[in-house]
Design a protein around this motif. Sequence first.
Motif, mmCIF file in Angstrom:
data_model
loop_
_atom_site.group_PDB
_atom_site.id
_atom_site.type_symbol
_atom_site.label_atom_id
_atom_site.label_comp_id
_atom_site.label_asym_id
_atom_site.label_seq_id
_atom_site.Cartn_x
_atom_site.Cartn_y
_atom_site.Cartn_z
ATOM 1 N N LEU A 6 0.826 -1.202 0.000
ATOM 2 C CA LEU A 6 0.000 0.000 0.000
ATOM 3 C C LEU A 6 0.863 1.257 0.000
ATOM 4 N N THR A 7 0.310 2.336 -0.559
ATOM 5 C CA THR A 7 0.988 3.629 -0.493
ATOM 6 C C THR A 7 0.856 4.183 0.927
ATOM 7 N N GLU A 8 1.599 5.249 1.219
ATOM 8 C CA GLU A 8 1.543 5.842 2.557
ATOM 9 C C GLU A 8 0.131 6.296 2.905
ATOM 10 N N ALA A 9 -0.543 6.913 1.943
ATOM 11 C CA ALA A 9 -1.912 7.388 2.191
ATOM 12 C C ALA A 9 -2.870 6.219 2.396
ATOM 13 N N GLU A 10 -2.710 5.181 1.582
ATOM 14 C CA GLU A 10 -3.569 4.001 1.725
ATOM 15 C C GLU A 10 -3.342 3.322 3.065
ATOM 16 N N ARG A 11 -2.106 3.353 3.555
ATOM 17 C CA ARG A 11 -1.831 2.770 4.872
ATOM 18 C C ARG A 11 -2.538 3.539 5.979
ATOM 19 N N ARG A 12 -2.666 4.849 5.811
ATOM 20 C CA ARG A 12 -3.382 5.620 6.832
ATOM 21 C C ARG A 12 -4.844 5.191 6.898
ATOM 22 N N VAL A 13 -5.432 4.951 5.747
ATOM 23 C CA VAL A 13 -6.809 4.462 5.727
ATOM 24 C C VAL A 13 -6.877 3.067 6.333
ATOM 25 N N ALA A 14 -5.937 2.203 5.946
ATOM 26 C CA ALA A 14 -5.919 0.830 6.475
ATOM 27 C C ALA A 14 -5.750 0.833 7.987
ATOM 28 N N ASP A 15 -4.854 1.688 8.481
ATOM 29 C CA ASP A 15 -4.623 1.774 9.930
ATOM 30 C C ASP A 15 -5.894 2.211 10.651
#
Length: 273
Positions: free
Chosen positions: A22-31
């Motif tokens: 995942l991209t950094e932004a996508e990881r924020r959503v995943a988190d």
Amino acid sequence: MTEMTARPRPCFTTIRALYGELTEAERRVADYILSDPGQVAVSSIHDVARASGTGPATVGRLCTKLGYAGFPKLKVAVAVEVYQTPDRDGIDVAANDRDSDVIRKVFTLAEQSLRDTSAWIPATDVVRCAEILLAARRTEIYAVGGLSIAMAHVFQHRLMVAGVPCAIVAGGEQQETLAAGLLGAGDVAIGISKSGVTARVLGALETAAAAGARTIGLSSSPGSPLSQITDLTLVASAAGDPGWSHPPASHVSMHALVDAVYVIMLRRRYLEE
């Protein structure tokens, strides 16, 4: 894509498995999804975007990467897991657990891994794997490490009972490369790697493919290098504390996948003739 059951793809397992892609932004959503799934289940895509410090487009891209046709499908999967998944304290083994608690938690982990794998794996992949193996002139299995070698022996036994000649090659990188290079059209190379990044297994599969053989992977990591270089990779969920190098019951769902392939092979060979 036809699923083995009607349950949505397990969201939390999928996020953890694909997190590294995942991209950094996508990881924020995943988190955010993993930290507050109950709120996600009752939120709009704009709510989730604001809470994770991203935008609706990022949330939408994450849904696609996780295999969901839009945010509403993701919400359904999250709601199912919120309802069905036990708290981490209820399944992670702790130092102060009683023996009876440890036994219960191991069985709970095994049950969850099986449920997740059943929802995750397309039935078409299991059938395709069985049909590739039934057509094989010669089959070799490549594996490194205790649990992978143990699973290789299980797979070999199942294949031989189903009438498919099979050998395990695990004598070191040089022997594995030489053996893989002797394969050819009509042969199948199987690579077993829980992480999907075991260099020796990947090298053997690449050599086998270059020689003209079909390649099959067995792993617990979707999107791993193993799945990218094989003709087909079966992915088994491995629920449990990621802090364990070999989580309790982590092999159970992989064993079940092998058995599913085995039963399809027996049906094709002996019941449908």
